[in-house]
Design a protein around this motif. Structure first.
Motif, PDB file in Angstrom:
ATOM      1  N   GLU A  12      -6.525  -6.106   4.336  1.00  0.00           N
ATOM      2  CA  GLU A  12      -6.545  -5.548   2.985  1.00  0.00           C
ATOM      3  C   GLU A  12      -7.323  -6.497   2.102  1.00  0.00           C
ATOM      4  OE1 GLU A  12      -3.557  -3.411  -0.169  1.00  0.00           O
ATOM      5  OE2 GLU A  12      -2.761  -5.040   1.031  1.00  0.00           O
ATOM      6  N   ASP A  14      -8.352  -5.875  -1.512  1.00  0.00           N
ATOM      7  CA  ASP A  14      -8.099  -5.815  -2.953  1.00  0.00           C
ATOM      8  C   ASP A  14      -9.354  -6.006  -3.785  1.00  0.00           C
ATOM      9  OD1 ASP A  14      -5.362  -5.344  -2.668  1.00  0.00           O
ATOM     10  OD2 ASP A  14      -4.921  -7.476  -2.532  1.00  0.00           O
ATOM     11  N   TRP A  90      -9.023  -1.411   2.369  1.00  0.00           N
ATOM     12  CA  TRP A  90      -8.743  -1.889   3.720  1.00  0.00           C
ATOM     13  C   TRP A  90     -10.050  -1.980   4.492  1.00  0.00           C
ATOM     14  CZ3 TRP A  90      -3.826  -3.280   5.185  1.00  0.00           C
ATOM     15  CH2 TRP A  90      -2.806  -2.914   4.319  1.00  0.00           C
ATOM     16  N   GLN A 121      -0.354  -7.068   8.650  1.00  0.00           N
ATOM     17  CA  GLN A 121      -1.656  -6.537   8.273  1.00  0.00           C
ATOM     18  C   GLN A 121      -2.779  -7.529   8.534  1.00  0.00           C
ATOM     19  OE1 GLN A 121      -0.773  -5.629   4.152  1.00  0.00           O
ATOM     20  NE2 GLN A 121      -2.172  -7.214   3.464  1.00  0.00           N
ATOM     21  N   GLY A 154       0.118  -2.743   7.941  1.00  0.00           N
ATOM     22  CA  GLY A 154       0.136  -3.064   6.515  1.00  0.00           C
ATOM     23  C   GLY A 154       0.375  -1.846   5.640  1.00  0.00           C
ATOM     24  N   ARG A 155      -0.270  -0.743   5.986  1.00  0.00           N
ATOM     25  CA  ARG A 155      -0.070   0.492   5.218  1.00  0.00           C
ATOM     26  C   ARG A 155       1.373   0.988   5.344  1.00  0.00           C
ATOM     27  NH1 ARG A 155      -5.615   2.056   7.198  1.00  0.00           N
ATOM     28  NH2 ARG A 155      -6.924   1.966   5.355  1.00  0.00           N
ATOM     29  N   TYR A 157       4.021  -0.847   5.845  1.00  0.00           N
ATOM     30  CA  TYR A 157       4.853  -1.736   5.033  1.00  0.00           C
ATOM     31  C   TYR A 157       4.744  -1.349   3.559  1.00  0.00           C
ATOM     32  CZ  TYR A 157       6.650  -5.838   2.690  1.00  0.00           C
ATOM     33  OH  TYR A 157       7.360  -6.679   1.869  1.00  0.00           O
ATOM     34  N   GLU A 158       3.528  -1.105   3.091  1.00  0.00           N
ATOM     35  CA  GLU A 158       3.337  -0.700   1.698  1.00  0.00           C
ATOM     36  C   GLU A 158       4.071   0.600   1.387  1.00  0.00           C
ATOM     37  OE1 GLU A 158      -0.820  -0.486   0.791  1.00  0.00           O
ATOM     38  OE2 GLU A 158      -0.942  -2.635   0.353  1.00  0.00           O
ATOM     39  N   ARG A 159       3.980   1.582   2.298  1.00  0.00           N
ATOM     40  CA  ARG A 159       4.672   2.866   2.093  1.00  0.00           C
ATOM     41  C   ARG A 159       6.182   2.654   2.016  1.00  0.00           C
ATOM     42  NH1 ARG A 159       0.728   4.917   5.216  1.00  0.00           N
ATOM     43  NH2 ARG A 159       1.849   4.619   7.158  1.00  0.00           N
ATOM     44  N   ALA A 161       7.805  -0.098   1.197  1.00  0.00           N
ATOM     45  CA  ALA A 161       8.136  -0.815  -0.035  1.00  0.00           C
ATOM     46  C   ALA A 161       8.083   0.130  -1.233  1.00  0.00           C
ATOM     47  CB  ALA A 161       7.179  -1.980  -0.234  1.00  0.00           C
ATOM     48  N   LEU A 162       7.079   0.975  -1.305  1.00  0.00           N
ATOM     49  CA  LEU A 162       6.963   1.932  -2.400  1.00  0.00           C
ATOM     50  C   LEU A 162       8.123   2.926  -2.370  1.00  0.00           C
ATOM     51  CD1 LEU A 162       5.376   3.010  -4.807  1.00  0.00           C
ATOM     52  CD2 LEU A 162       4.016   4.362  -3.214  1.00  0.00           C
TER      53      LEU A 162
END
Length: 170
Positions: A12, A14, A90, A121, A154-155, A157-159, A161-162
């Motif tokens: 990732e 950013d 990404w 990630q 990584g995606r 994990y982000e999903r 967490a969101l």
């Protein structure tokens, strides 16, 4: 068995553009001097406002695609190009490894780039002679991963967490 040098990097970024060209150079360094004469370029996708109905493309760079990055490898005698389809922040690791492996094969070199398993990630990539990779796979001392495994992790994990944040707000 030692197979070859490796590089660990966050998939990732950013940032825009993502910097696929910098990653290509870093990974090419693992196979030095094989790819020392290769120049890499990332042509970022066109940033567009989805709400903008203006079709004025007069200022558009003809090399830019609307929905994907172009990754290029310039050799003295030819150029290779691959489309990296991920427009988000990404890195498109499968496209990067595909371009590097294509260039090595075109140069008649036995070096290949492969991704190793990861549960984060961060991608783990090695460069090694193809026969060494095959021997290590056969004797069980090496396990490979899908090239996009780190970004997928990584995606996910982000999903999660969101989803957890949104669940707390309810």
């Amino acid at each position: 068995m030692t197979v070859g040098p490796g590089l660990v990097f966050d998939t990732e970024t950013d940032v825009y553009p993502n910097g696929h060209d910098h990653l290509l150079r870093r990974l090419a360094g693992l196979a030095a001097p094989v790819l020392d004469d290769v120049l890499f370029e990332e042509v970022p996708h066109v940033e567009s406002d989805d709400d903008d109905d203006d079709d004025d493309d007069d200022d558009a760079d003809p090399d830019q695609l609307r929905d994907a990055y172009r990754l290029r490898a310039f050799l003295p005698e030819c150029t290779f190009e691959i489309v990296a389809g991920d427009r988000s922040d990404w890195l498109d690791v499968p496209a990067v490894l595909g371009l590097l492996n294509t260039v090595c094969e075109a140069l008649g070199r036995d070096i290949r780039f492969v991704a190793l398993p990861t549960d984060s990630q961060e991608a783990h990539v090695i460069a090694a002679p193809a026969d060494a990779i095959l021997r290590a796979l056969a004797d069980g001392s090496l396990v490979l991963a899908e090239a996009d495994a780190a970004a997928t992790s990584g995606r996910a994990y982000e999903r999660a967490a969101l989803d957890a944040i949104q669940a707390r707000r309810r």
